[in-house]
Design a protein around this motif. Structure first.
Motif, PDB file in Angstrom:
ATOM      1  N   THR A   1      31.694  42.181  28.825  1.00 48.53           N
ATOM      2  CA  THR A   1      31.968  41.642  27.496  1.00 48.53           C
ATOM      3  C   THR A   1      33.461  41.618  27.179  1.00 48.53           C
ATOM      4  O   THR A   1      33.880  40.898  26.276  1.00 48.53           O
ATOM      5  CB  THR A   1      31.217  42.453  26.423  1.00 48.53           C
ATOM      6  N   GLU A   2      34.273  42.330  27.939  1.00 57.18           N
ATOM      7  CA  GLU A   2      35.732  42.252  27.776  1.00 57.18           C
ATOM      8  C   GLU A   2      36.262  40.890  28.240  1.00 57.18           C
ATOM      9  O   GLU A   2      37.377  40.514  27.903  1.00 57.18           O
ATOM     10  CB  GLU A   2      36.426  43.356  28.575  1.00 57.18           C
ATOM     11  N   PHE A   3      35.455  40.164  29.017  1.00 53.69           N
ATOM     12  CA  PHE A   3      35.858  38.862  29.555  1.00 53.69           C
ATOM     13  C   PHE A   3      35.148  37.707  28.865  1.00 53.69           C
ATOM     14  O   PHE A   3      35.397  36.550  29.167  1.00 53.69           O
ATOM     15  CB  PHE A   3      35.608  38.829  31.067  1.00 53.69           C
ATOM     16  N   GLY A   4      34.241  38.029  27.976  1.00 53.41           N
ATOM     17  CA  GLY A   4      33.528  37.019  27.209  1.00 53.41           C
ATOM     18  C   GLY A   4      32.216  37.573  26.702  1.00 53.41           C
ATOM     19  O   GLY A   4      31.578  38.380  27.384  1.00 53.41           O
ATOM     20  N   PRO A   5      31.791  37.177  25.501  1.00 56.39           N
ATOM     21  CA  PRO A   5      30.579  37.743  24.908  1.00 56.39           C
ATOM     22  C   PRO A   5      29.303  37.410  25.675  1.00 56.39           C
ATOM     23  O   PRO A   5      28.288  38.071  25.511  1.00 56.39           O
ATOM     24  CB  PRO A   5      30.552  37.130  23.504  1.00 56.39           C
ATOM     25  N   GLN A   6      29.353  36.416  26.533  1.00 58.53           N
ATOM     26  CA  GLN A   6      28.166  36.025  27.296  1.00 58.53           C
ATOM     27  C   GLN A   6      27.887  36.951  28.488  1.00 58.53           C
ATOM     28  O   GLN A   6      26.813  36.902  29.063  1.00 58.53           O
ATOM     29  CB  GLN A   6      28.290  34.573  27.785  1.00 58.53           C
ATOM     30  N   PHE A   7      28.826  37.828  28.836  1.00 63.00           N
ATOM     31  CA  PHE A   7      28.669  38.680  30.020  1.00 63.00           C
ATOM     32  C   PHE A   7      28.107  40.053  29.656  1.00 63.00           C
ATOM     33  O   PHE A   7      28.652  41.098  30.001  1.00 63.00           O
ATOM     34  CB  PHE A   7      30.003  38.821  30.751  1.00 63.00           C
ATOM     35  N   THR A   8      26.972  40.051  28.971  1.00 65.16           N
ATOM     36  CA  THR A   8      26.373  41.297  28.492  1.00 65.16           C
ATOM     37  C   THR A   8      25.675  42.092  29.583  1.00 65.16           C
ATOM     38  O   THR A   8      25.302  43.236  29.355  1.00 65.16           O
ATOM     39  CB  THR A   8      25.355  41.001  27.376  1.00 65.16           C
ATOM     40  N   ASN A   9      25.505  41.507  30.744  1.00 60.82           N
ATOM     41  CA  ASN A   9      24.848  42.224  31.842  1.00 60.82           C
ATOM     42  C   ASN A   9      25.763  42.287  33.073  1.00 60.82           C
ATOM     43  O   ASN A   9      25.292  42.312  34.201  1.00 60.82           O
ATOM     44  CB  ASN A   9      23.517  41.552  32.209  1.00 60.82           C
ATOM     45  N   SER A  10      27.063  42.345  32.838  1.00 57.16           N
ATOM     46  CA  SER A  10      28.026  42.330  33.949  1.00 57.16           C
ATOM     47  C   SER A  10      29.129  43.358  33.729  1.00 57.16           C
ATOM     48  O   SER A  10      29.356  43.814  32.614  1.00 57.16           O
ATOM     49  CB  SER A  10      28.674  40.951  34.066  1.00 57.16           C
ATOM     50  N   PHE A  11      29.791  43.696  34.818  1.00 53.25           N
ATOM     51  CA  PHE A  11      30.983  44.533  34.745  1.00 53.25           C
ATOM     52  C   PHE A  11      31.928  44.141  35.868  1.00 53.25           C
ATOM     53  O   PHE A  11      31.531  43.479  36.823  1.00 53.25           O
ATOM     54  CB  PHE A  11      30.652  46.034  34.815  1.00 53.25           C
ATOM     55  N   ARG A  12      33.183  44.570  35.737  1.00 55.03           N
ATOM     56  CA  ARG A  12      34.178  44.345  36.786  1.00 55.03           C
ATOM     57  C   ARG A  12      34.569  45.692  37.357  1.00 55.03           C
ATOM     58  O   ARG A  12      34.757  46.662  36.629  1.00 55.03           O
ATOM     59  CB  ARG A  12      35.401  43.640  36.226  1.00 55.03           C
ATOM     60  N   ILE A  13      34.674  45.747  38.674  1.00 52.65           N
ATOM     61  CA  ILE A  13      35.071  46.971  39.353  1.00 52.65           C
ATOM     62  C   ILE A  13      36.177  46.655  40.357  1.00 52.65           C
ATOM     63  O   ILE A  13      36.132  45.635  41.038  1.00 52.65           O
ATOM     64  CB  ILE A  13      33.870  47.667  40.043  1.00 52.65           C
ATOM     65  N   ASN A  14      37.164  47.523  40.417  1.00 52.14           N
ATOM     66  CA  ASN A  14      38.272  47.394  41.358  1.00 52.14           C
ATOM     67  C   ASN A  14      37.892  48.134  42.640  1.00 52.14           C
ATOM     68  O   ASN A  14      37.370  49.240  42.584  1.00 52.14           O
ATOM     69  CB  ASN A  14      39.534  48.002  40.741  1.00 52.14           C
ATOM     70  N   PHE A  15      38.164  47.526  43.777  1.00 49.85           N
ATOM     71  CA  PHE A  15      37.846  48.183  45.049  1.00 49.85           C
ATOM     72  C   PHE A  15      39.073  48.309  45.943  1.00 49.85           C
ATOM     73  O   PHE A  15      38.966  48.332  47.162  1.00 49.85           O
ATOM     74  CB  PHE A  15      36.715  47.452  45.779  1.00 49.85           C
ATOM     75  N   SER A  16      40.239  48.464  45.350  1.00 52.20           N
ATOM     76  CA  SER A  16      41.465  48.522  46.138  1.00 52.20           C
ATOM     77  C   SER A  16      41.730  49.912  46.724  1.00 52.20           C
ATOM     78  O   SER A  16      42.720  50.113  47.399  1.00 52.20           O
ATOM     79  CB  SER A  16      42.662  48.102  45.282  1.00 52.20           C
ATOM     80  N   GLN A  17      40.825  50.835  46.486  1.00 54.38           N
ATOM     81  CA  GLN A  17      41.010  52.188  47.013  1.00 54.38           C
ATOM     82  C   GLN A  17      40.520  52.275  48.461  1.00 54.38           C
ATOM     83  O   GLN A  17      40.104  51.295  49.052  1.00 54.38           O
ATOM     84  CB  GLN A  17      40.273  53.177  46.129  1.00 54.38           C
TER      85      GLN A  17
END
Length: 79
Positions: free
Chosen positions: A42-58
């Motif tokens: 939802t930080e990227f748009g109100p339509q993304f209520t079932n999503s998330f972003r994860i960083n995998f640079s580790q």
């Protein structure tokens, strides 16, 4: 669970199955139970209520372990 990578980015945008909690609450639960931090979709748009972003640079092994913990928590909250 589905994920799409970005062009040249070090993160994934993950779509979750239906959960018994809202995405904002789920991200907080992940921090506590899995020691994994993600950004709610939802930080990227109100339509993304079932999503998330994860960083995998580790470190690869740490990233895989984090995803395994995340999946375990996700399965606890699946509808």
């Amino acid at each position: 669970m589905r994920a799409r990578s970005t062009n040249g980015g070090s993160y994934l945008f993950v779509e979750l199955p239906a959960l018994s909690v809202e995405i904002g609450d789920f991200t907080k639960i992940l921090r506590v139970l899995a020691n994994v931090t993600v950004t709610p979709g939802t930080e990227f748009g109100p339509q993304f209520t079932n999503s998330f972003r994860i960083n995998f640079s580790q470190d690869h092994k740490k990233a895989v372990a984090a995803m395994e913990r995340l999946i375990d928590v996700m399965n606890r909250y699946r509808k």
